[in-house]
Design a protein around this motif. Sequence first.
Motif, PDB file in Angstrom:
ATOM      1  N   ASP A   1      63.465  36.447  31.610  1.00 32.91           N
ATOM      2  CA  ASP A   1      62.373  35.796  32.322  1.00 32.91           C
ATOM      3  C   ASP A   1      62.791  34.373  32.681  1.00 32.91           C
ATOM      4  OD1 ASP A   1      60.875  38.062  31.946  1.00 32.91           O
ATOM      5  OD2 ASP A   1      59.705  37.246  30.258  1.00 32.91           O
TER       6      ASP A   1
ATOM      7  N   HIS B   1      61.123  31.639  32.600  1.00 33.23           N
ATOM      8  CA  HIS B   1      60.680  30.670  31.603  1.00 33.23           C
ATOM      9  C   HIS B   1      61.321  30.912  30.242  1.00 33.23           C
ATOM     10  CE1 HIS B   1      57.944  34.101  31.158  1.00 33.23           C
ATOM     11  NE2 HIS B   1      57.885  33.763  29.872  1.00 33.23           N
ATOM     12  N   ARG B   2      61.881  32.076  30.029  1.00 29.43           N
ATOM     13  CA  ARG B   2      62.592  32.410  28.795  1.00 29.43           C
ATOM     14  C   ARG B   2      63.810  33.252  29.170  1.00 29.43           C
ATOM     15  NH1 ARG B   2      61.762  32.412  23.279  1.00 29.43           N
ATOM     16  NH2 ARG B   2      59.623  31.646  23.437  1.00 29.43           N
TER      17      ARG B   2
ATOM     18  N   ALA C   1      57.881  30.540  36.170  1.00 26.02           N
ATOM     19  CA  ALA C   1      57.269  31.205  35.018  1.00 26.02           C
ATOM     20  C   ALA C   1      56.692  32.535  35.490  1.00 26.02           C
ATOM     21  CB  ALA C   1      56.181  30.332  34.405  1.00 26.02           C
TER      22      ALA C   1
ATOM     23  N   ASN D   1      53.753  36.718  32.181  1.00 30.68           N
ATOM     24  CA  ASN D   1      53.617  36.778  30.724  1.00 30.68           C
ATOM     25  C   ASN D   1      53.909  35.448  30.049  1.00 30.68           C
ATOM     26  OD1 ASN D   1      56.345  36.695  31.312  1.00 30.68           O
ATOM     27  ND2 ASN D   1      56.937  38.134  29.698  1.00 30.68           N
ATOM     28  N   ALA D   2      53.987  34.363  30.831  1.00 26.38           N
ATOM     29  CA  ALA D   2      54.474  33.093  30.298  1.00 26.38           C
ATOM     30  C   ALA D   2      53.552  32.497  29.241  1.00 26.38           C
ATOM     31  CB  ALA D   2      54.691  32.094  31.437  1.00 26.38           C
TER      32      ALA D   2
ATOM     33  N   ASP E   1      54.422  33.177  25.802  1.00 28.82           N
ATOM     34  CA  ASP E   1      55.657  32.518  25.367  1.00 28.82           C
ATOM     35  C   ASP E   1      55.485  31.008  25.242  1.00 28.82           C
ATOM     36  OD1 ASP E   1      57.372  34.721  25.064  1.00 28.82           O
ATOM     37  OD2 ASP E   1      57.714  34.833  27.227  1.00 28.82           O
TER      38      ASP E   1
ATOM     39  N   VAL F   1      53.929  28.804  27.521  1.00 36.96           N
ATOM     40  CA  VAL F   1      53.798  27.993  28.739  1.00 36.96           C
ATOM     41  C   VAL F   1      52.316  27.676  28.947  1.00 36.96           C
ATOM     42  CG1 VAL F   1      54.165  27.912  31.234  1.00 36.96           C
ATOM     43  CG2 VAL F   1      55.877  28.980  29.746  1.00 36.96           C
TER      44      VAL F   1
ATOM     45  N   TYR G   1      51.411  23.868  35.321  1.00 40.35           N
ATOM     46  CA  TYR G   1      51.592  24.508  36.618  1.00 40.35           C
ATOM     47  C   TYR G   1      51.243  23.564  37.772  1.00 40.35           C
ATOM     48  CZ  TYR G   1      52.135  29.060  34.339  1.00 40.35           C
ATOM     49  OH  TYR G   1      52.594  30.101  33.572  1.00 40.35           O
TER      50      TYR G   1
ATOM     51  N   THR H   1      55.768  25.782  38.069  1.00 39.47           N
ATOM     52  CA  THR H   1      55.368  24.668  37.231  1.00 39.47           C
ATOM     53  C   THR H   1      55.779  23.358  37.894  1.00 39.47           C
ATOM     54  OG1 THR H   1      57.451  24.806  36.021  1.00 39.47           O
ATOM     55  CG2 THR H   1      55.570  26.024  35.116  1.00 39.47           C
TER      56      THR H   1
ATOM     57  N   TRP I   1      56.902  20.447  30.210  1.00 40.89           N
ATOM     58  CA  TRP I   1      57.650  21.569  30.802  1.00 40.89           C
ATOM     59  C   TRP I   1      59.151  21.319  30.693  1.00 40.89           C
ATOM     60  CZ3 TRP I   1      58.257  26.344  32.113  1.00 40.89           C
ATOM     61  CH2 TRP I   1      59.275  26.705  33.002  1.00 40.89           C
TER      62      TRP I   1
ATOM     63  N   ARG J   1      64.607  26.236  25.810  1.00 43.52           N
ATOM     64  CA  ARG J   1      64.993  27.617  26.136  1.00 43.52           C
ATOM     65  C   ARG J   1      66.470  27.670  26.564  1.00 43.52           C
ATOM     66  NH1 ARG J   1      60.895  27.339  24.295  1.00 43.52           N
ATOM     67  NH2 ARG J   1      62.327  27.757  22.580  1.00 43.52           N
TER      68      ARG J   1
END
Length: 584
Positions: free
Chosen positions: A168, A170-171, A220, A223-224, A227, A229, A234, A260, A267, A274
């Motif tokens: 992802d 964001h991850r 992101a 599903n952020a 995790d 976020v 945003y 974001t 952020w 990450r």
Amino acid sequence: MIKKITYIFVACSLIFASCEDYYDTKNNPITYGDTYLNIGVTTDKAVYKPGETVHFTLKERPSGNLKVRYSHLGEVIKEENLSGTSWSWTAPSEDFRGYLVDIYETEGDGEKIYQSIAVDVSSDWTKFPRYGFLSSYGNISTDQITRNIETLSRYRINGIQFYDWMYDHHRPLAGTAENPLVSWPDLIGRPNYLSTVKGYIDAAHGRGMKAMFYNLAFGALSNAASDGVKEEWYIFRDANRSEKDNHHLDPPFRSSIYLTNPANPEWQAYLAARHKDVYSVFAFDGYHIDQLGNRGTVYDYDGNEVRLNETYAPFIAAMKQADPGKRLVMNAVSQYGQNHIARADVDFLYTEVWDESKTFEQLAQVILDNNAYSDNRKQTVLAAYINYARSNSSGYVNAPGVLLANAVIFSFGGAHLELGEHYLANEYFPNSNLQMKSDLRQDLIRYYDFLTAYQNLLRDGGTFASFEVKSADENIRVENWPASQGAVAVSGKKIGGKDVVHLINFSDTNSMDWRDTNGTQKEPATITDAEIIITVDNQVKNAWFASPDLNGGVSSTLDFTQVGNEITLTLPSLKYWDMIVLEY
């Protein structure tokens, strides 16, 4: 941006009216043999440190008394007999230099040149970046990984962008730093494998190449929140935060991408953490930062307008502070934010070129603008997708479009992101609809050898200048840059007591749009034995010529006459691109 070896030459008698007027670096006549078609030479790395040993391998050794010659900018620095198919050379101690190595045989009063290859001796790849990419990380064999990296190395690629390697945005690391997953789906659901990503990084490092992981500055997925976020990070399309700004993606993509605020410190800290996980598992050398261009008017969580172009410099600073030993480069989509990015802590500049810069003139101007933004301190790589409309269906890359675009990009000191597991004709890097025919593969080896061997003229300072060049043949139009359809375009620079004059052949073009989007650009007819007159400032001591389209880029001296401030000389030939160097 998300959706987003062998050489072929015609025999000398077919290229020239005669060969006696063109000479090698020792002023001996050059001839060209068919043996050039059947052998190849490789090195063990794409780039070397000063004083490092360079290992060469010749695919097939023809009979005869062969010699190998090492040259820098047309000047021979060493030559020796070649008895076998492998040998080594200790690279000179000078840093940041390009060399051309050629294999030849003496024939009577002249020479037959069989093969050539460039060698880059640079301690830092970002001084002269030649950027490639990877885009598929399935469960492929070690042999296939090795072959792909060997191919990129032969193109002299010294840095690789790992596109869509991650889980992802964001991850990006799947699993944890302590227990990473052995496989994971990328954004579109393709399976990526830990062993493949690691294998590619190791193979690249073994060839002296660097590996840059791709990720957005502000992406992101849906599903952020689970995790960590936060909504406050945003950006939104209205001041009332009723809709997050997003890059909409339909299935089979797993999610749209929600944006974001790159300038939000929380952020920045989240993403940097990450990325530390990424670096703890993978030996990446840096972070290729992507963006999505001008998003129009957007707002933060509190309803304040966010000027995205001004957020990139603080984002870059935060990433550098988090991992100071890693390299950074950021995509400026259509130059959006480039004036800010160029002054931030990135190692070179990268522009994804779209239709705001459609013509060859505008393509070159992107490089010149980047030079100005960075005070001539940083190199430029262009993501410029040739045959773009054609990439929607299967077929072959149109070679004239590629070679004309590269002639412009390289002669103005840029590099072109285009080579990976396949040719890149689309902003979604896994798109492999268009393939290269063998002739284009060989042509591009020569072009990248040329870019590397002559990097100290093409990309190492100097001042861009206009030159007055006339043709003695009224049927050949020669005009100063910018390029004009139906003419030979002249550009160049003054550097180190030399005039470097580039001639690019637009005589037969059917369009002056560099993208050649439908693959219809015409192959130019070769101009042979063209007598040209160049206006100069002083007495010329030496004139020499090199072209990626002729003799593997090996230079040859040119006879000339000078009367006052004009010199007259004869070009061996002009296909796409010639370089003339006048030394004072």
